[in-house]
Design an enzyme around this catalytic site. Structure first.
Site, PDB file in Angstrom:
ATOM      1  CE1 TYR A 146      -4.271  -1.450  -0.012  1.00  0.00           C
ATOM      2  CE2 TYR A 146      -3.107  -3.156   1.223  1.00  0.00           C
ATOM      3  CZ  TYR A 146      -4.203  -2.738   0.487  1.00  0.00           C
ATOM      4  OH  TYR A 146      -5.223  -3.612   0.248  1.00  0.00           O
ATOM      5  CE1 TYR A 162      -7.196  -5.978   3.249  1.00  0.00           C
ATOM      6  CE2 TYR A 162      -6.382  -7.617   4.801  1.00  0.00           C
ATOM      7  CZ  TYR A 162      -6.256  -6.923   3.609  1.00  0.00           C
ATOM      8  OH  TYR A 162      -5.190  -7.188   2.774  1.00  0.00           O
ATOM      9  CG  ASP A 178     -10.505 -13.802   7.363  1.00  0.00           C
ATOM     10  OD1 ASP A 178      -9.518 -14.279   7.950  1.00  0.00           O
ATOM     11  OD2 ASP A 178     -10.420 -12.928   6.473  1.00  0.00           O
ATOM     12  CE  LYS A 219      -2.273 -10.620   8.441  1.00  0.00           C
ATOM     13  NZ  LYS A 219      -3.580 -10.302   7.905  1.00  0.00           N
TER      14      LYS A 219
END
Ligand SMILES: *Cc1c(COP(=O)(O)O)cnc(C)c1O
Length: 430
Positions: free
Chosen positions: A19, A147, A248, A277
């Site tokens: 980003y 997200y 999620d 992660k």
């Protein structure tokens, strides 16, 4: 020219970062090594890590047990294709994941990143209803401020504003959205909290394959902590309307919120679960999509008879070995106690921030501490201040937040919370 500035020069010239813009004047810091909770910059400075490299390095860096596991696996094979072949690291890891996740989850699909785990979850949900001869159930329902990753399927269910749906309007699948609940973690879920999602289900359930949510903690979409009560109600609405529930847990999984998986705060089970992660303790990229036996069997017995996905690096043995070692370290450690202690320290350490007028909210859950400002912060000026204070903290938008490795000690936590308090206080004097 020093090594430090040589790295920087080529970075500037050739490299994209997450980003960010190419050739930007935002500061970037070359790292030479990392040990435990310390990140060593290439110019010799040492920082205390407050980010766990985005939720993942839960045991800190350079852990001897994970290092050894990877070295051992390397002697056998670093990779082998997963089409028609299998191996012990994958079989062991799948067994472990099925054992430690909620009981209804019985099968495991390994992928290379969190975003792809979400893509696989979405495909599974759509293929499930296709196999059940209800192909019109092919949309997703989710809440705003979520997200789920950067690939197109994941983007389509991420917050429409943060995810820039406008920019990708022609390429993104339209999905159903509901306002996120306002009830905080320790509050009951009111009728007004659940009504928007309930209404979407009532009106559109014939077209909805699954609801997809981050349980309890909405991560990159705003670091909001919502009530387990809400999640319970979502579960029963999904049952009522015959819609699958995808959770999620890519950010929340493996203890971060105080439970091994965040859905355990609500004592509910999803139909599909995404992990990533912290799965490998932050060592390698690996993610997984787990599902119920009903989903796996329905897909396998229906048209077209196979599940339509298969990454080149599926179930990479090095990554599976790192994950097995990381899981062992976690489950053998007093992680619940550690998370409680971190929670306590973050709560007292960040509390002074509440007094500053520019601060909108301070909240802590498990090993996550958030200072939410009224205005977006200027990363370009703030990032060097954190580095000068000897800490690695990476704010975004209006949020300054901590998610340290679980092995962090009290004194190191104090350095992190003092740095935040001090920098927020100087912000408020300007
Ligand atoms: C980070 C994240 C993802 C995406 O994972 P990547 O490995 O970056 O692709 C998906 N969902 C949630 C909740 C995340 O925090």
């Amino acid at each position: 020219m020093t090594n430090y500035s040589k790295i920087l020069e080529r970075d500037q010239q050739y490299l994209w970062h997450p980003y960010s813009a190419m050739h930007s004047d935002h500061p970037i810091y070359p790292v030479s090594s990392a040990h435990g909770v310390h990140i060593k910059l290439a110019d010799g400075r040492q920082l205390i890590d407050g980010m766990s490299s985005w939720w993942s390095a839960i045991h800190g860096y350079n852990h001897p047990v994970i290092n050894q596991a990877i070295c051992d696996q390397l002697q056998n094979m670093s990779h082998i294709m997963f089409g028609g072949l299998t191996h012990q690291p994958a079989a062991d890891l799948a067994t472990q994941l099925v054992e430690i996740t909620p009981a209804s989850l019985q099968t495991v699909f390994f992928v290379d990143s969190g975003s792809v785990a979400v893509e696989v979850a979405i495909k599974m949900a759509i293929q499930y209803w296709y196999a059940r001869k209800q192909p019109e159930k092919n949309k997703l329902l989710t809440i705003r401020q979520g997200y789920h990753g950067d690939t197109f399927g994941a983007m389509s269910v991420s917050d429409p504003v943060n995810g820039m749906h406008r920019l990708f309007a022609e390429s993104l699948s339209p999905q159903f959205f509901a306002d996120a609940p306002r009830c905080r973690f320790d509050q009951p879920c009111l009728a007004a909290d659940i009504a928007p999602l309930a209404l979407q289900l009532q009106n559109h359930h014939q077209h909805i394959a699954a609801v997809i949510l981050e349980p309890i903690v909405q991560g990159a979409g705003g670091m909001n902590f919502y009530s387990p009560d809400y999640l319970k109600q979502v579960r029963s609405l999904c049952d009522q309307y015959q819609v699958l529930l995808i959770l999620d847990e890519i950010a929340t999984g493996f203890g971060r919120t105080g439970q091994l998986f965040a859905c355990q705060h609500a004592a509910i089970e999803p139909d599909i679960l995404c992990l990533g992660k912290a799965l490998t303790g932050g060592y390698m990229t690996l993610a997984a999509t787990l599902s119920t036996l009903d989903i796996s069997q329905t897909i396998s017995n229906g048209e077209p008879g196979v599940f339509m996905h298969g990454p080149t690096f599926m179930a990479n043995p090095l990554a599976c070995s790192a994950a097995l070692a990381s899981l062992k370290i976690l489950l053998d450690s007093p992680w619940q106690q550690r998370i409680k202690q971190i929670e306590k320290h973050l709560t007292t350490g960040l509390a002074p921030c509440k007094q500053f007028p520019q601060v909108k909210d301070v909240r802590v859950l498990g090993a996550i501490g958030v200072v939410e400002m009224h205005q977006a912060i200027d990363l370009k000026t703030l990032q060097p201040q954190f580095v000068d204070a000897g800490v690695w903290v990476r704010p975004f938008n209006r949020l300054i937040y901590l998610m340290p490795p679980y092995i962090i000690d009290t004194q190191q936590l104090n350095v992190l919370t003092h740095a935040i308090t001090k920098i927020v206080s100087t912000l408020c004097q300007e």
